[in-house]
Design an enzyme around this catalytic site. Structure first.
Site, PDB file in Angstrom:
ATOM      1  N   GLY A  46      47.433  24.767  31.777  1.00  0.00           N
ATOM      2  CA  GLY A  46      46.585  25.178  30.671  1.00  0.00           C
ATOM      3  C   GLY A  46      45.508  24.147  30.421  1.00  0.00           C
ATOM      4  CD  GLN A  51      43.529  19.837  27.235  1.00  0.00           C
ATOM      5  OE1 GLN A  51      43.729  21.045  27.320  1.00  0.00           O
ATOM      6  NE2 GLN A  51      44.286  18.931  27.849  1.00  0.00           N
ATOM      7  CB  CYS A  88      49.139  16.933  27.598  1.00  0.00           C
ATOM      8  SG  CYS A  88      47.535  17.429  26.980  1.00  0.00           S
ATOM      9  CG  LEU A  89      45.793  18.591  32.653  1.00  0.00           C
ATOM     10  CD1 LEU A  89      44.720  19.623  32.994  1.00  0.00           C
ATOM     11  CD2 LEU A  89      46.301  17.910  33.900  1.00  0.00           C
ATOM     12  CG  HIS A 130      50.567  22.139  25.281  1.00  0.00           C
ATOM     13  ND1 HIS A 130      51.353  21.017  25.358  1.00  0.00           N
ATOM     14  CD2 HIS A 130      49.338  21.761  25.723  1.00  0.00           C
ATOM     15  CE1 HIS A 130      50.626  20.013  25.828  1.00  0.00           C
ATOM     16  NE2 HIS A 130      49.395  20.443  26.064  1.00  0.00           N
ATOM     17  CD  GLU A 131      46.647  24.169  27.074  1.00  0.00           C
ATOM     18  OE1 GLU A 131      45.591  23.656  26.651  1.00  0.00           O
ATOM     19  OE2 GLU A 131      47.427  23.547  27.810  1.00  0.00           O
ATOM     20  CG  HIS A 134      45.036  20.802  23.383  1.00  0.00           C
ATOM     21  ND1 HIS A 134      44.879  19.442  23.303  1.00  0.00           N
ATOM     22  CD2 HIS A 134      45.886  21.013  24.408  1.00  0.00           C
ATOM     23  CE1 HIS A 134      45.605  18.854  24.232  1.00  0.00           C
ATOM     24  NE2 HIS A 134      46.238  19.791  24.909  1.00  0.00           N
TER      25      HIS A 134
END
Length: 159
Positions: A46, A51, A88-89, A130-131, A134
């Site tokens: 994701g 991000q 997470c990225l 999760h996304e 963000h």
């Protein structure tokens, strides 16, 4: 298409509430395509627009069932509570356990501005939560749980 740089923890944009998308045009379509390419390049499941330094309510997700593009997503129902391991990225080389709803009902728009609604369960539900977090300035590290060794063993058995 282009690969974006992924913003990492410590950058203020990751803590902002992202703005609603109002224009569904070729720029948005290019951004969605580039976000997906970036997510795949970095082996993510994701990616949210903050991000990549864009404070807009845009998300791409692919947990192995195909690409899901969400514009202005919101979770309207939740059920269940499961513990799972997340990464997470934007928080490179780290992982942690987080409680998430097992099932969510998501409302959003597609790349053309058309309303969509779907149920997500298990890993897909976790990725959606999760996304969408963000987009609200929340990182998984804000929700870390401290599971017992037994809880961790149970999670590993399920995988």
């Amino acid at each position: 298409m282009a690969i974006y740089n992924v913003i990492t923890i410590g950058d203020d944009i990751l803590r902002e509430r992202a703005a609603t998308v109002r224009r569904f045009d070729h720029r948005l379509h290019h951004m969605l395509d580039d976000m997906a390419e970036t997510m795949y390049e970095f082996d993510g499941v994701g990616l949210a627009a903050p991000q990549i330094g864009v404070s807009k309510r845009i998300v791409v997700i692919d947990v192995g069932d195909g690409l899901c593009e969400l514009i202005n997503p919101q979770i309207v129902e939740k059920s269940g509570n499961v513990l799972g391991l997340e990464g997470c990225l934007s928080v490179p080389d780290k992982q942690g356990y987080v409680y998430r709803a097992q099932r969510v009902l998501v409302q959003a728009q597609n790349r053309f501005g058309e309303p969509i609604e779907f149920e997500a369960e298990n890993y897909f539900a976790r990725a959606c939560q999760h996304e969408i977090d963000h987009l609200n300035g929340v990182l998984y590290v804000d929700k870390l749980a401290h599971p017992t060794e037994r809880e961790i063993a149970e999670i590993e058995e399920e995988e």
